[in-house]
Design an enzyme around this catalytic site. Structure first.
Site, short mmCIF file in Angstrom:
data_model
loop_
_atom_site.label_atom_id
_atom_site.label_comp_id
_atom_site.label_asym_id
_atom_site.label_seq_id
_atom_site.Cartn_x
_atom_site.Cartn_y
_atom_site.Cartn_z
CD GLU A 1 -2.32 -1.30 2.86
OE1 GLU A 1 -2.04 -0.41 3.71
OE2 GLU A 1 -3.06 -2.25 3.13
CB CYS B 1 -2.80 35.17 11.76
SG CYS B 1 -3.17 36.34 10.47
N1 LLP Z 1 -1.38 1.99 4.46
C1 LLP Z 1 -1.87 2.45 5.62
C2 LLP Z 1 -2.75 1.61 6.42
C3 LLP Z 1 -1.52 3.75 6.06
O1 LLP Z 1 -1.98 4.20 7.22
C4 LLP Z 1 -0.67 4.55 5.26
C5 LLP Z 1 -0.32 5.92 5.67
C6 LLP Z 1 -0.20 4.02 4.05
C7 LLP Z 1 -0.57 2.73 3.69
C8 LLP Z 1 0.69 4.79 3.12
O2 LLP Z 1 1.89 5.12 3.73
P1 LLP Z 1 3.08 5.80 2.87
O3 LLP Z 1 3.53 4.80 1.84
O4 LLP Z 1 2.52 7.01 2.26
O5 LLP Z 1 4.12 6.10 3.88
N2 LLP Z 1 0.73 12.77 6.73
C9 LLP Z 1 1.97 12.11 7.07
C10 LLP Z 1 1.96 10.65 6.66
C11 LLP Z 1 0.79 9.87 7.23
C12 LLP Z 1 0.75 8.44 6.79
C13 LLP Z 1 -0.52 7.79 7.19
N3 LLP Z 1 -0.70 6.44 6.76
C14 LLP Z 1 3.13 12.88 6.45
O6 LLP Z 1 2.88 13.87 5.77
O7 LLP Z 1 4.30 12.53 6.65
#
Ligand code: LLP
Length: 428
Positions: free
Chosen positions: A289, A358
């Protein structure tokens, strides 16, 4: 500090963002021209960069039964989803809103996995009606509710249980999810009992197991550790007579924001497959994922310098993008490189690059060496993931437009919001 950048250079980790004749380009498109055409702040994404990132995963999993489910929370703009759906991706969704986005771009429902700790009954019903491929279950309570909802709908819900392998992903605490203290998943030691319970519920059909240990992971060791823990569980679950058809290792692979050196997706998968084969699980359907690693370094945000404000302790470079457009620095103290679209030869000055909102938390970069003047354009790099998708309208700021570049062509994929868009649903 930003590393010095020669005006002809490629930017490390971003093969499709580079300077040519002193101008920053995405693929063959001059970013300054896009800013003139669409205004700022403006998100620009490279199609080639997204497809190259996807290809690395596809190469890594070649010859295996596998499914790559793009975690669309990273960037859920329809054009990006369509690009990935057309390239064969499934989707990892966390809400019925994301489900509708996936269906709108023609995603195959069977290639959708539904994650998240708080799925509502309504969302479960919608996903059952759509025929999603798997519900990734995060608690015993959710297991019982999904069973009841599925029976009400006359369906059998395909399920996987998200196990929490208690592995330290060695990343920012807000984006680490695989440790015991996190709200995610079912503890490793409780997982077998949860599977045994699931197997007795007539509204559920166990199809797999999943885990996700965090995000912006830059080492391979946590993945190998999590894989071992998950495979141990598969062995004991199957010994209890419950077949596990797919193993979903989640997302989380990091990107180069500021010199980090995460493993390449294909290299990581070569190592993981070695381990899977050695343990006799190489023939299972493998699912992943990824979010950030597919889109993060494919995007830049262009912003215009409004004012320079020298100070006794700090110099501020005030730009027209802000924490509402780019929330990662404010939320996680995240680092994004900031570079000039047309670098000047003047001596650089150290600035905090801040937005007009702000809040003292409204900064995009601290202590950056920049040679800039009001009216200059800057690019905030690595903003393809968790930027537009986490943006808000704080301070009644309409969200930026988005453009997708493909070779020498570019296309508006989301128009800039108008102020009227923001109050369309309000009742004065
Ligand atoms: N699968 C699940 C169950 C997840 O919770 C997430 C991300 C992913 C896959 C994808 O993860 P990735 O490959 O993108 O690392 N907003 C934060 C990141 C939050 C990630 C949440 N879950 C940031 O900007 O660093």
């Amino acid at each position: 500090m930003n590393p010095p950048i020669s005006s002809q250079a490629k930017l490390p980790g971003r093969p499709f963002v580079a300077y040519s004749n002193g101008q920053l380009m995405v693929e063959q498109v001059v970013l300054r021209d896009l800013a003139a055409q669409h205004g700022t702040p403006l998100f620009v994404y490279s199609k080639a960069a997204i497809l190259a990132a996807l290809t690395a995963y596809q190469r890594g999993l070649a010859g295996r039964k596998s499914l790559i489910c793009y975690a669309m929370k990273a960037n859920s703009s329809l054009a990006i989803l369509k690009l990935l759906a057309d390239a064969g991706c499934g989707f990892d969704i966390v809400s019925s809103g994301e489900l509708e986005r996936a269906l709108t771009v023609g995603a195959e429902p069977a290639k959708i996995v539904f994650s998240g700790v708080g799925k509502t009954r309504h969302e479960m019903r919608q996903a059952l009606e759509a025929g999603v491929g798997c519900f990734n279950i995060e608690s015993l309570a959710e297991l019982e509710v999904l069973d009841a909802v599925a029976r009400e709908c006359g369906k059998v819900a395909p399920v996987s249980i998200r196990v929490n392998p208690n592995v330290d992903a060695k990343t920012h605490p807000y984006i680490s999810t695989g440790l015991k203290g996190n709200k995610f998943g079912i503890a490793h030691e409780d997982a077998l009992a949860a599977y045994q319970r699931a197997a007795t519920l007539p509204g559920l059909h166990v199809v797999g197991i999943d885990c996700h240990i965090g995000s912006q992971i830059t080492e391979e060791a946590p993945y190998l550790e999590a894989m071992d823990r998950v495979l141990d569980l598969v062995t004991s679950i199957e010994a209890a007579g419950i077949a596990i058809h797919h193993i979903d290792f989640g997302g989380g692979l990091g990107i180069d924001y500021n010199g980090e050196t995460p493993p390449a997706a294909d290299a990581l998968w070569a190592r993981l497959l070695e381990r899977l084969d050695a343990r006799g699980f190489g023939d299972r359907k493998l699912m992943i994922e990824p979010g950030r690693s597919l889109v993060g370094n494919a995007g830049v945000c262009i912003t215009e310098v409004q004012y320079l404000k020298p100070g006794e302790q700090k110099n501020f470079c005030i730009v027209d993008a802000a924490m509402n457009d780019l929330p990662r620095p404010a939320l996680y103290e995240a680092f994004h490189q900031i570079v000039a679209l047309q670098p000047r030869d003047d001596a650089p000055v150290t600035y905090d690059v801040v937005g007009p909102v702000c809040e003292s938390g409204d900064w995009l970069g601290r202590d950056r060496n920049l040679a800039v003047q009001p009216g200059d354009l800057l690019a905030v790099l690595s903003t393809g993931a968790y930027s537009m998708s986490m943006s808000s309208n704080y301070n009644t700021r309409p969200r930026p437009a988005e453009v997708l570049v493909d070779g020498a062509n570019s296309r508006l994929i989301r128009a800039r919001e108008s102020v009227q868009d923001l109050w369309r649903l309000e009742l004065p």
